[in-house]
Motif scaffolding. Sequence first.
Motif, PDB file in Angstrom:
ATOM      1  N   MET A  79       9.098  -0.159   5.938  1.00 40.47           N
ATOM      2  CA  MET A  79       7.734  -0.204   5.427  1.00 40.47           C
ATOM      3  C   MET A  79       6.769  -0.455   6.569  1.00 40.47           C
ATOM      4  O   MET A  79       6.983  -1.316   7.398  1.00 40.47           O
ATOM      5  CB  MET A  79       7.615  -1.333   4.390  1.00 40.47           C
ATOM      6  CG  MET A  79       6.208  -1.504   3.814  1.00 40.47           C
ATOM      7  SD  MET A  79       5.574  -0.032   3.001  1.00 40.47           S
ATOM      8  CE  MET A  79       6.814   0.213   1.749  1.00 40.47           C
ATOM      9  N   ASN A  80       5.701   0.331   6.604  1.00 42.06           N
ATOM     10  CA  ASN A  80       4.698   0.154   7.631  1.00 42.06           C
ATOM     11  C   ASN A  80       4.010  -1.174   7.486  1.00 42.06           C
ATOM     12  O   ASN A  80       3.702  -1.630   6.385  1.00 42.06           O
ATOM     13  CB  ASN A  80       3.629   1.256   7.509  1.00 42.06           C
ATOM     14  CG  ASN A  80       3.812   2.308   8.559  1.00 42.06           C
ATOM     15  OD1 ASN A  80       4.433   2.044   9.579  1.00 42.06           O
ATOM     16  ND2 ASN A  80       3.284   3.477   8.288  1.00 42.06           N
ATOM     17  N   ASP A  85       0.913  -1.360   5.387  1.00 44.60           N
ATOM     18  CA  ASP A  85       1.031  -1.241   3.945  1.00 44.60           C
ATOM     19  C   ASP A  85       1.493  -2.524   3.264  1.00 44.60           C
ATOM     20  O   ASP A  85       1.935  -2.481   2.120  1.00 44.60           O
ATOM     21  CB  ASP A  85       1.995  -0.108   3.589  1.00 44.60           C
ATOM     22  CG  ASP A  85       1.310   1.247   3.579  1.00 44.60           C
ATOM     23  OD1 ASP A  85       0.083   1.261   3.400  1.00 44.60           O
ATOM     24  OD2 ASP A  85       1.984   2.249   3.786  1.00 44.60           O
ATOM     25  N   THR A  86       1.426  -3.652   3.934  1.00 44.75           N
ATOM     26  CA  THR A  86       1.779  -4.915   3.304  1.00 44.75           C
ATOM     27  C   THR A  86       0.525  -5.587   2.766  1.00 44.75           C
ATOM     28  O   THR A  86      -0.580  -5.389   3.260  1.00 44.75           O
ATOM     29  CB  THR A  86       2.477  -5.864   4.291  1.00 44.75           C
ATOM     30  OG1 THR A  86       1.574  -6.175   5.355  1.00 44.75           O
ATOM     31  CG2 THR A  86       3.730  -5.217   4.864  1.00 44.75           C
ATOM     32  N   TRP A 103      -4.948  -0.050  -1.283  1.00 49.64           N
ATOM     33  CA  TRP A 103      -3.547  -0.386  -0.966  1.00 49.64           C
ATOM     34  C   TRP A 103      -2.654  -0.183  -2.185  1.00 49.64           C
ATOM     35  O   TRP A 103      -1.557   0.394  -2.079  1.00 49.64           O
ATOM     36  CB  TRP A 103      -3.479  -1.836  -0.497  1.00 49.64           C
ATOM     37  CG  TRP A 103      -2.101  -2.396  -0.438  1.00 49.64           C
ATOM     38  CD1 TRP A 103      -1.187  -2.248   0.565  1.00 49.64           C
ATOM     39  CD2 TRP A 103      -1.455  -3.220  -1.431  1.00 49.64           C
ATOM     40  NE1 TRP A 103      -0.028  -2.911   0.256  1.00 49.64           N
ATOM     41  CE2 TRP A 103      -0.162  -3.513  -0.947  1.00 49.64           C
ATOM     42  CE3 TRP A 103      -1.860  -3.724  -2.654  1.00 49.64           C
ATOM     43  CZ2 TRP A 103       0.726  -4.298  -1.681  1.00 49.64           C
ATOM     44  CZ3 TRP A 103      -0.967  -4.500  -3.384  1.00 49.64           C
ATOM     45  CH2 TRP A 103       0.305  -4.781  -2.892  1.00 49.64           C
ATOM     46  N   PHE A 104      -3.129  -0.620  -3.356  1.00 51.56           N
ATOM     47  CA  PHE A 104      -2.307  -0.489  -4.562  1.00 51.56           C
ATOM     48  C   PHE A 104      -2.085   0.980  -4.907  1.00 51.56           C
ATOM     49  O   PHE A 104      -0.969   1.397  -5.223  1.00 51.56           O
ATOM     50  CB  PHE A 104      -2.990  -1.212  -5.726  1.00 51.56           C
ATOM     51  CG  PHE A 104      -2.161  -1.255  -6.978  1.00 51.56           C
ATOM     52  CD1 PHE A 104      -1.116  -2.158  -7.096  1.00 51.56           C
ATOM     53  CD2 PHE A 104      -2.409  -0.384  -8.027  1.00 51.56           C
ATOM     54  CE1 PHE A 104      -0.336  -2.205  -8.252  1.00 51.56           C
ATOM     55  CE2 PHE A 104      -1.635  -0.417  -9.176  1.00 51.56           C
ATOM     56  CZ  PHE A 104      -0.610  -1.328  -9.294  1.00 51.56           C
ATOM     57  N   ARG A 125      -2.239   3.507  -2.795  1.00 53.61           N
ATOM     58  CA  ARG A 125      -1.426   4.125  -1.747  1.00 53.61           C
ATOM     59  C   ARG A 125       0.049   3.802  -1.937  1.00 53.61           C
ATOM     60  O   ARG A 125       0.922   4.647  -1.704  1.00 53.61           O
ATOM     61  CB  ARG A 125      -1.909   3.635  -0.379  1.00 53.61           C
ATOM     62  CG  ARG A 125      -1.190   4.306   0.793  1.00 53.61           C
ATOM     63  CD  ARG A 125      -1.840   3.938   2.110  1.00 53.61           C
ATOM     64  NE  ARG A 125      -1.851   2.520   2.346  1.00 53.61           N
ATOM     65  CZ  ARG A 125      -2.966   1.789   2.494  1.00 53.61           C
ATOM     66  NH1 ARG A 125      -4.142   2.367   2.426  1.00 53.61           N
ATOM     67  NH2 ARG A 125      -2.891   0.492   2.724  1.00 53.61           N
ATOM     68  N   ARG A 126       0.341   2.594  -2.373  1.00 51.20           N
ATOM     69  CA  ARG A 126       1.733   2.207  -2.559  1.00 51.20           C
ATOM     70  C   ARG A 126       2.295   2.675  -3.902  1.00 51.20           C
ATOM     71  O   ARG A 126       3.494   2.962  -4.019  1.00 51.20           O
ATOM     72  CB  ARG A 126       1.847   0.674  -2.474  1.00 51.20           C
ATOM     73  CG  ARG A 126       1.562   0.085  -1.106  1.00 51.20           C
ATOM     74  CD  ARG A 126       2.694   0.380  -0.128  1.00 51.20           C
ATOM     75  NE  ARG A 126       3.962  -0.109  -0.626  1.00 51.20           N
ATOM     76  CZ  ARG A 126       4.401  -1.363  -0.466  1.00 51.20           C
ATOM     77  NH1 ARG A 126       3.654  -2.244   0.188  1.00 51.20           N
ATOM     78  NH2 ARG A 126       5.576  -1.733  -0.932  1.00 51.20           N
ATOM     79  N   ALA A 127       1.433   2.734  -4.939  1.00 53.48           N
ATOM     80  CA  ALA A 127       1.941   3.035  -6.281  1.00 53.48           C
ATOM     81  C   ALA A 127       2.044   4.529  -6.555  1.00 53.48           C
ATOM     82  O   ALA A 127       2.969   4.962  -7.257  1.00 53.48           O
ATOM     83  CB  ALA A 127       1.045   2.376  -7.335  1.00 53.48           C
ATOM     84  N   GLN A 129       3.236  -6.981  -6.300  1.00 51.76           N
ATOM     85  CA  GLN A 129       4.393  -6.615  -5.475  1.00 51.76           C
ATOM     86  C   GLN A 129       5.523  -6.054  -6.328  1.00 51.76           C
ATOM     87  O   GLN A 129       6.255  -5.158  -5.889  1.00 51.76           O
ATOM     88  CB  GLN A 129       4.889  -7.845  -4.708  1.00 51.76           C
ATOM     89  CG  GLN A 129       3.899  -8.412  -3.710  1.00 51.76           C
ATOM     90  CD  GLN A 129       3.849  -7.626  -2.415  1.00 51.76           C
ATOM     91  OE1 GLN A 129       4.368  -6.535  -2.321  1.00 51.76           O
ATOM     92  NE2 GLN A 129       3.215  -8.202  -1.406  1.00 51.76           N
ATOM     93  N   VAL A 163       4.661  -2.258  -6.676  1.00 47.43           N
ATOM     94  CA  VAL A 163       4.641  -1.378  -5.496  1.00 47.43           C
ATOM     95  C   VAL A 163       5.927  -1.458  -4.676  1.00 47.43           C
ATOM     96  O   VAL A 163       6.180  -0.561  -3.861  1.00 47.43           O
ATOM     97  CB  VAL A 163       3.431  -1.684  -4.598  1.00 47.43           C
ATOM     98  CG1 VAL A 163       2.141  -1.535  -5.369  1.00 47.43           C
ATOM     99  CG2 VAL A 163       3.518  -3.093  -3.999  1.00 47.43           C
ATOM    100  N   GLU A 164       6.723  -2.495  -4.858  1.00 45.68           N
ATOM    101  CA  GLU A 164       7.944  -2.611  -4.071  1.00 45.68           C
ATOM    102  C   GLU A 164       9.166  -2.034  -4.774  1.00 45.68           C
ATOM    103  O   GLU A 164      10.293  -2.232  -4.328  1.00 45.68           O
ATOM    104  CB  GLU A 164       8.189  -4.075  -3.701  1.00 45.68           C
ATOM    105  CG  GLU A 164       7.193  -4.586  -2.662  1.00 45.68           C
ATOM    106  CD  GLU A 164       7.540  -5.967  -2.147  1.00 45.68           C
ATOM    107  OE1 GLU A 164       8.474  -6.582  -2.705  1.00 45.68           O
ATOM    108  OE2 GLU A 164       6.866  -6.428  -1.207  1.00 45.68           O
TER     109      GLU A 164
END
Length: 558
Positions: A1-2, A5-6, A99-100, A102-104, A316, A319-320
């Motif tokens: 994970m970049n 992106d945290t 962020w949400f 981009r991750r979701a 988290q 997205v995780e």
Amino acid sequence: MNRVDTLREVFARHRWRLLLAVALLLLTMLAGIGLLGLAGGFLTAAALAGALGAGATFNFFSPSAGIRALTLARIGSRYFEKLVGHDATLRIARDLRVWFFRRALPLAPARLGSSRTGELLARLMTDIGEVDGLMVRALGPLLALAGAMLATVLAAALIHWPAALVLLGLSLLVGIGVPVLAVRHGDAGEAARARHRTDLRTLAYEGLEGAADLTALDARDGWIARVDAAARQVAGSDHRRRARLVAGNVLHSACAGLGLLAMLWLVLPAFEAGALAAPLAATLLFLTVALLEAAAGCGQAWQALQSARVSAARLQAIVEQPPAVADPVQPAALPAQAATVSFEQVVFGWPGEPRRLLDGIDLQLRPGERIAIRGDSGCGKSTLSALLLRLWDPRQGAVRYGGIDLRDVAQDDWHRRIAWLPQGAPVFAGSIADNLRLGDPVAGEERMWAVLEQVRLTGWAWQQGGLSAWLGENGATMSAGQARRLALARALLRDAPLLVLDEPTEGLDVDTANALLTDLAAALGPRSLLMISHGHLPEGVVQREYRLQQGRLALLRP
């Protein structure tokens, strides 16, 4: 994970604004505490000078200048602390949502399909709302209060070191002991509160979305009762949360009273023994009052920290999730020209379920060919298209393009070769051009008019006012047939060699559906077509039809 992106990195990106906000809040607290302590000593000295008569003297100018300076410092620091703090919070709120998404979004639809829309909406709005104020509502006040307590204890040590010990013990008690005691076991309460709020938002959202069906089935009253029950649960969890905060405030007040008595018991004997001047004794008392006042919001800050931690964990958890498919370390290059799509002994079943939706599928789609897959609902037709889109990978076998396994290809490279029209493709709130440019962001007006002509929407678009005409939420200004044609135009505008349609005529009457499919056949050009449908298709739309039954394909019409 970049690293970028945290969740932690979202806050780290604004660390200087956050540190400045905390520093300004600390300055505001110190100015307020210093102002009250200095003013208390100054007024005591003035009162004693007045009581002792004309011969008594005291330093008037230095304390009065200090009071003016601290007053101005408090006003200025409070203003800029609000300005910087709110600016940082709004920036973090913006970046958290980006962020949400981009991750979701890479998890959709495979992983996010298991989450209800209302639940995702709660994550996006309520949970992010709790997290974006983490520094301003929780960590910032706690850090500033810790600094103010330390500075106050050091100032008291310069005046009378036993008083510093009292202030240190009082600081630990009201700053850590009382709040932690008040919010103990609060994680479970905050988790239940978040869950109840999610349930309420989900029920309200789904009730509004399905209002027509609820009315038709005479189920509105029952649904409203469920919403009321969920609202009562939210109210109950909010009440218990406030009760914990009130209990902490009561305990804080009791400790504050005992702390003031302890300080008074300490400074009075010191004054009587001549070890401490009256103005300095008053200063210590007023410093204690100011410190207790600054710590009054400590319980609320601890509660906000607890709530933000629970909300962050909920974000988290979404997205995780591991993606359904992953790109290879060294992706293979796809053929430059259109190539054959082939399913080779493909077997697929949903994770955790023994049933095979697809059981040994063999299928070829050559460049320029048009085929249709028919079958009953739930037989696996959409699953087959999902494998072609590489939303999932097969358990066994392979899906290939030009002989290359899609598992060896980067997802972005493959998706650029596909135009997809899903079942119930949405029309977004925006203009006609906004909706079309989802297919090709750089498409010019001439090309957009050309693709509207292909799906016979040119006359309608002119009547609406041209490409800039506003379509409304979910295409409120359009009929179902017009919405389908616009979604098809968007897919055609993509100009990909492979077009995948999933139930393109769902919800349309027979005449409208046949007209749409006939226009589609004329507009395809050299593209390949894979159509998922359970209805009858007019002659000439596809070249071959298959039926999917019990996980296997049977040719219906060559």
